[in-house]
Write an enzyme that holds these catalytic residues in place. Structure first.
Site, PDB file in Angstrom:
ATOM      1  N   MET A  33       0.856  -1.193   0.000  1.00  0.00           N
ATOM      2  CA  MET A  33       0.000   0.000   0.000  1.00  0.00           C
ATOM      3  C   MET A  33       0.896   1.248   0.000  1.00  0.00           C
ATOM      4  SD  MET A  33      -3.424  -1.019   2.031  1.00  0.00           S
ATOM      5  CE  MET A  33      -2.827  -0.883   3.698  1.00  0.00           C
ATOM      6  N   GLY A  34       2.123   1.112  -0.478  1.00  0.00           N
ATOM      7  CA  GLY A  34       3.042   2.247  -0.531  1.00  0.00           C
ATOM      8  C   GLY A  34       3.653   2.529   0.827  1.00  0.00           C
ATOM      9  N   HIS A  37       9.148   0.802   3.133  1.00  0.00           N
ATOM     10  CA  HIS A  37      10.242   0.831   4.109  1.00  0.00           C
ATOM     11  C   HIS A  37      11.107  -0.414   3.879  1.00  0.00           C
ATOM     12  CE1 HIS A  37       7.828  -2.133   6.163  1.00  0.00           C
ATOM     13  NE2 HIS A  37       6.857  -1.267   6.383  1.00  0.00           N
ATOM     14  N   GLY A  39      11.252  -3.168   5.191  1.00  0.00           N
ATOM     15  CA  GLY A  39      10.523  -4.444   5.172  1.00  0.00           C
ATOM     16  C   GLY A  39      10.051  -4.767   3.758  1.00  0.00           C
ATOM     17  N   HIS A  40       9.399  -3.782   3.110  1.00  0.00           N
ATOM     18  CA  HIS A  40       8.966  -3.994   1.723  1.00  0.00           C
ATOM     19  C   HIS A  40      10.174  -4.279   0.820  1.00  0.00           C
ATOM     20  CE1 HIS A  40       5.746  -1.091   3.185  1.00  0.00           C
ATOM     21  NE2 HIS A  40       5.033  -2.140   2.799  1.00  0.00           N
ATOM     22  N   LYS A 152       5.118 -10.204   8.992  1.00  0.00           N
ATOM     23  CA  LYS A 152       4.580  -9.371  10.074  1.00  0.00           C
ATOM     24  C   LYS A 152       3.062  -9.485  10.108  1.00  0.00           C
ATOM     25  CE  LYS A 152       4.062  -4.876  10.230  1.00  0.00           C
ATOM     26  NZ  LYS A 152       2.715  -4.681  10.782  1.00  0.00           N
ATOM     27  N   ASP A 153       2.451  -9.472   8.911  1.00  0.00           N
ATOM     28  CA  ASP A 153       1.006  -9.693   8.815  1.00  0.00           C
ATOM     29  C   ASP A 153       0.795 -11.194   8.625  1.00  0.00           C
ATOM     30  OD1 ASP A 153      -0.293  -6.846   8.535  1.00  0.00           O
ATOM     31  OD2 ASP A 153       1.540  -6.820   7.353  1.00  0.00           O
ATOM     32  N   SER A 189       4.407   0.769   8.242  1.00  0.00           N
ATOM     33  CA  SER A 189       4.130   2.121   7.736  1.00  0.00           C
ATOM     34  C   SER A 189       3.441   2.958   8.811  1.00  0.00           C
ATOM     35  CB  SER A 189       3.237   2.039   6.500  1.00  0.00           C
ATOM     36  OG  SER A 189       3.836   1.205   5.550  1.00  0.00           O
TER      37      SER A 189
HETATM   38  O1  PAF Z   1      -0.104  -5.859   3.487  1.00  0.00           O
HETATM   39  C1  PAF Z   1      -0.524  -4.923   2.788  1.00  0.00           C
HETATM   40  O2  PAF Z   1       0.142  -3.909   2.564  1.00  0.00           O
HETATM   41  C2  PAF Z   1      -1.924  -5.023   2.177  1.00  0.00           C
HETATM   42  O3  PAF Z   1      -2.787  -5.677   3.035  1.00  0.00           O
HETATM   43  C3  PAF Z   1      -1.930  -5.673   0.788  1.00  0.00           C
HETATM   44  C4  PAF Z   1      -1.490  -7.111   0.843  1.00  0.00           C
HETATM   45  C5  PAF Z   1      -1.034  -4.884  -0.151  1.00  0.00           C
HETATM   46  C6  PAF Z   1      -3.351  -5.649   0.211  1.00  0.00           C
HETATM   47  O4  PAF Z   1      -3.842  -4.340   0.096  1.00  0.00           O
END
Ligand code: PAF
Length: 283
Positions: A33-34, A37, A39-40, A152-153, A189
C-alpha cells in the site's frame, strides 16, 4: 538503474505481464500500500533474482480499512516509493486508481472463511474480505508466478496462501521474515504515527515475544504459561492496550494448549491511537 514503468489500469498491467510471459520470463509481484520501508524492500530484493518482470503494486485499498480515520491518515509517499523501486531494480509499479480497481457498480467480494474469523478478523470486521478481494484482483491483473508477503502480517499471509490454494490460482505465495529496527520494533508504515514516548513503549511487543521464547528455551510447553509471561510485559507497559495475544497453530491459526506442533505467538496492541501487530515462531 532504468526507471520502473508506471502502470495505472488492469488492462495495461495484464498486457505487460502477457508480453513478459510470452518471452518466457517469470513474473513476480510484491503487493504493497506504498509508504515503502526496509521491510517492503527486503521482499523486493528477495523476488528480484527470481523473476524477469518484477512488479510492485502500490494501492491504498479502501476496502480493507475498518476505520475511516486509519484510511485518512495512511501515509502516502509516492515520490520516495518511486525512487526506492528504481533503486531496487523494480521493472513496473502497478498503481491503479480507486476508480480503475472499483468502478461504479462494483459489488463482488472474495472471502476465506475459517482462517479469518479470529485474531485480526475478530477485531477488524470486513478487513480480510477487503484484503482477499484486492489481492485476487492484483493477481488477475499482474498474472504473477510468485507473490511475496511479509510475515509481520502473519494471518494475512496464511489467508492469502489459503485463497491461492483453494481457488487454484497457480501463484506461489511466499512469506518472508519480519524486518525490525535495531531495537526490535517491527517495521510498519504506521510507526510514523507513534510519539517519541509511544515509540519507546512500543518495544513491549518484541519484549513480550522474547519473554515467551525465553520460557520455551527453559522448557515451558504450556500455552497458558507462555501467554501469561508475554501478557505481563504488555500489562506493565504504560499506555499499552491489548486487543489480543494468543499462542496458535502456525498453519491453521487455532489456539493451542501445548506446543506440540509448529506454533506462533501473535498479538495486537494499541499504543495511543496507533495499533501495532507482531508475531514470532515459538518453537
Ligand atoms: O499488506 C498490505 O500492505 C496489504 O494488506 C496488501 C497485501 C497490499 C493488500 O492491500
Amino acid at each position: 538503474m532504468p526507471e520502473p514503468r508506471v502502470i495505472r489500469t488492469p488492462q495495461e498491467m495484464a498486457a505487460a505481464s502477457q508480453a513478459a510471459r510470452a518471452k518466457g520470463q517469470r513474473v513476480g509481484l510484491v503487493p504493497t500500500m506504498g509508504a515503502l520501508h526496509a521491510g517492503h524492500l527486503s521482499l523486493v530484493d528477495f523476488a528480484r533474482p527470481l523473476c524477469g518482470l518484477l512488479v510492485v503494486s502500490i494501492f491504498v485499498n479502501p476496502l480493507q480499512f475498518d476505520r475511516a480515520e486509519d484510511l485518512e491518515h495512511y501515509p502516502v509517499t509516492w515520490e520516495a516509493d518511486h525512487a526506492l523501486c528504481a533503486a531496487h531494480g523494480v521493472d513496473a509499479i502497478y498503481a491503479p486508481t480507486a476508480a480503475a480497481m472499483y468502478p461504479q457498480g462494483f459489488q463482488s467480494k472474495v472471502r476465506v472463511e475459517g482462517l479469518t474469523q479470529e485474531l485480526e478478523g475478530a477485531f477488524r470486521p470486513g478487513h480480510f474480505d477487503g484484503v482477499t478481494t484486492v489481492v485476487l484482483k492484483l493477481f488477475n491483473a499482474v498474472g504473477p508466478h510468485l507473490a511475496v508477503f511479509g510475515e509481520k502480517d502473519y494471518q494475512q499471509l496464511r489467508v492469502i496462501q489459503r485463497m491461492a490454494q483453494d481457488l487454484d490460482l497457480g501463484v506461489e505465495v511466499i512469506g518472508r521474515p519480519t524486518v525490525r529496527e535495531p531495537d526490535g520494533l517491527a517495521l510498519s508504515s504506521r510507526n510514523v504515527h507513534l510519539s517519541p514516548e509511544e515509540r519507546k513503549h512500543a518495544l513491549c511487543l518484541r519484549r513480550a515475544l522474547d519473554r515467551a521464547q525465553e520460557r520455551v528455551r527453559a522448557g515451558e510447553r504450556g500455552a497458558a504459561a507462555l501467554r501469561a509471561a508475554a501478557l505481563a510485559v504488555i500489562e506493565a507497559t504504560p499506555g499499552a492496550r491489548l486487543d489480543y495475544l494468543e499462542v496458535v497453530d502456525a498453519q491453521e491459526l487455532t489456539r493451542l494448549t501445548r506446543l506440540d506442533r509448529p506454533a506462533r505467538m501473535v498479538m495486537a496492541v494499541w499504543m495511543g491511537k496507533t495499533r501495532l501487530i507482531d508475531n514470532d515462531a515459538l518453537n
